[in-house]
Design an enzyme around this catalytic site. Structure first.
Site, short mmCIF file in Angstrom:
data_model
loop_
_atom_site.label_atom_id
_atom_site.label_comp_id
_atom_site.label_asym_id
_atom_site.label_seq_id
_atom_site.Cartn_x
_atom_site.Cartn_y
_atom_site.Cartn_z
N GLY A 210 5.37 -11.53 -6.35
CA GLY A 210 5.06 -10.97 -7.61
C GLY A 210 6.19 -10.80 -8.22
N CYS B 124 -3.09 -3.72 -1.63
CA CYS B 124 -3.24 -2.19 -1.96
C CYS B 124 -4.68 -1.62 -2.28
CB CYS B 124 -2.20 -2.13 -3.24
SG CYS B 124 -2.97 -3.12 -4.64
#
Length: 348
Positions: free
Chosen positions: A228, A348
């Site tokens: 990312g 997450c």
């Protein structure tokens, strides 16, 4: 602004920034007030839509917020919607009716501030305390967590520097390299010398903790498989202390390009690779990595305090799609782990 956020996929922060650049007449205090209102509305979006009869357009949500969140009586709200000059048009009969009717008895998901389809999962996970967990996830404004680059500076030295700059840092509860700043007033971290010089990075404490738990160490071969923006790449690099081999990969070239300046600023190194959708481009690392770290694409529910707009973009169909993608990615990443190595899987 709220309509643009609802109709697109860009973060609310990016939409607000673009609006400010296109509307230079708005001063800094105006932009701040607008941003505060946008985030206030986003965090209460389900409740406000319910109050306004199911409407989800920006105008309705703002009108609802003036009543439900600010507690303004109808006559004051009408005065703000006079239609004079650049003011918004007068309230419709339906809008007046919704304000006068109030919220009434709210369904559990509305009161908790969650998308309706996730409620059963919350109940199954948290039991009787599910509403409290939901409110804690959605409503408080998230603090600003910083990761200190301990290869360059001690945590205590950065804390003192930030205090001298007029900020109020405290030690993060769990991360040994973390500092926390209050959300209000919002600090401009990227303007600080400590940020520009690579001594700190903005990173949620949860991300710092999972990097520590993954136990990267000097001399290892480590793969950050879904790198990312590179935040966890930097965390893993710090743990390796410049010794070993760190490979950061992603399927999007732009993400990989964005990691490069962060590596330079932090004074660490990593090999950067763009991989194919089926994991192509990593074959030379099959059965070779001591640690493969997989921060898989996910619903992002752990970041809803910081990005409340994502809660209202998520659908049950998207969760199912992400699950299938995660299973595929996990299988691809597992091929890279050497016998006896470690595969760290994170969402997450």
């Amino acid at each position: 602004i709220l309509d643009s956020i609802a109709q697109g996929r860009h973060p609310a922060e990016a939409v607000l920034k673009a609006w400010g650049q296109q509307n230079r007449y708005a001063g800094s205090k105006d932009r701040r007030a607008i941003a505060d209102r946008v985030y206030l509305v986003l965090r209460a979006r389900g409740r406000l839509s319910w109050i306004m009869g199911g409407r989800e357009d920006g105008r309705a949500l703002v009108i609802g917020s003036l009543s439900a969140l600010d507690g303004l009586p109808l006559d004051q709200i009408e005065a703000l919607h006079s239609g004079d000059g650049y003011g918004p048009r007068p309230l419709s009969k339906q809008e007046r009716f919704r304000i006068m009717a109030g919220a009434g008895d709210l369904p559990g998901w509305v009161a908790a501030g969650l998308p309706e389809f996730v409620v059963e999962d919350f109940k199954a996970t948290f039991g009787d305390s599910w509403t409290e967990e939901a409110r804690a996830l959605m409503q408080p404004r998230a603090p600003i967590d910083l990761r200190v680059n301990t290869a360059r500076v001690f945590v205590e030295a950065v804390a003192a520097e930030l205090a001298e700059a007029g900020l109020s840092p405290t030690r993060a509860p769990w991360s040994p390299v973390g500092l926390r700043l209050p959300a209000e007033p919002p600090p401009n971290v990227q303007a600080l010398d400590a940020f520009k010089d690579g001594r700190i990075e903005i990173q949620d404490e949860g991300s710092q903790v999972v990097c520590a738990l993954a136990s990267a160490a000097p001399g290892m071969t480590v793969v950050d498989y879904c790198a990312g923006g590179g935040g966890k790449t930097l965390g893993l690099a710090g743990a390796m202390q410049g010794q070993g081999r760190l490979v950061a990969s992603d399927v999007v070239q732009k993400r990989i390009d964005n990691i490069r300046p962060r590596l330079v600023r932090a004074g660490v190194e990593a090999e950067l690779r763009v991989v194919g959708p089926n994991g192509g481009g990593m074959e030379d690392l099959n059965d070779a990595a001591d640690l493969v770290f997989v921060d898989a694409p996910c619903s992002g529910s752990g970041t809803w305090r910081r990005r409340p707009e994502d809660a209202w973009r998520l659908t049950a169909e998207e969760v199912a799609r992400l699950h299938a993608l995660q299973v595929r990615i996990l299988g691809q990443a597992a091929r890279l782990v050497r016998p006896g190595g470690r595969l760290a899987y994170v969402t997450c």
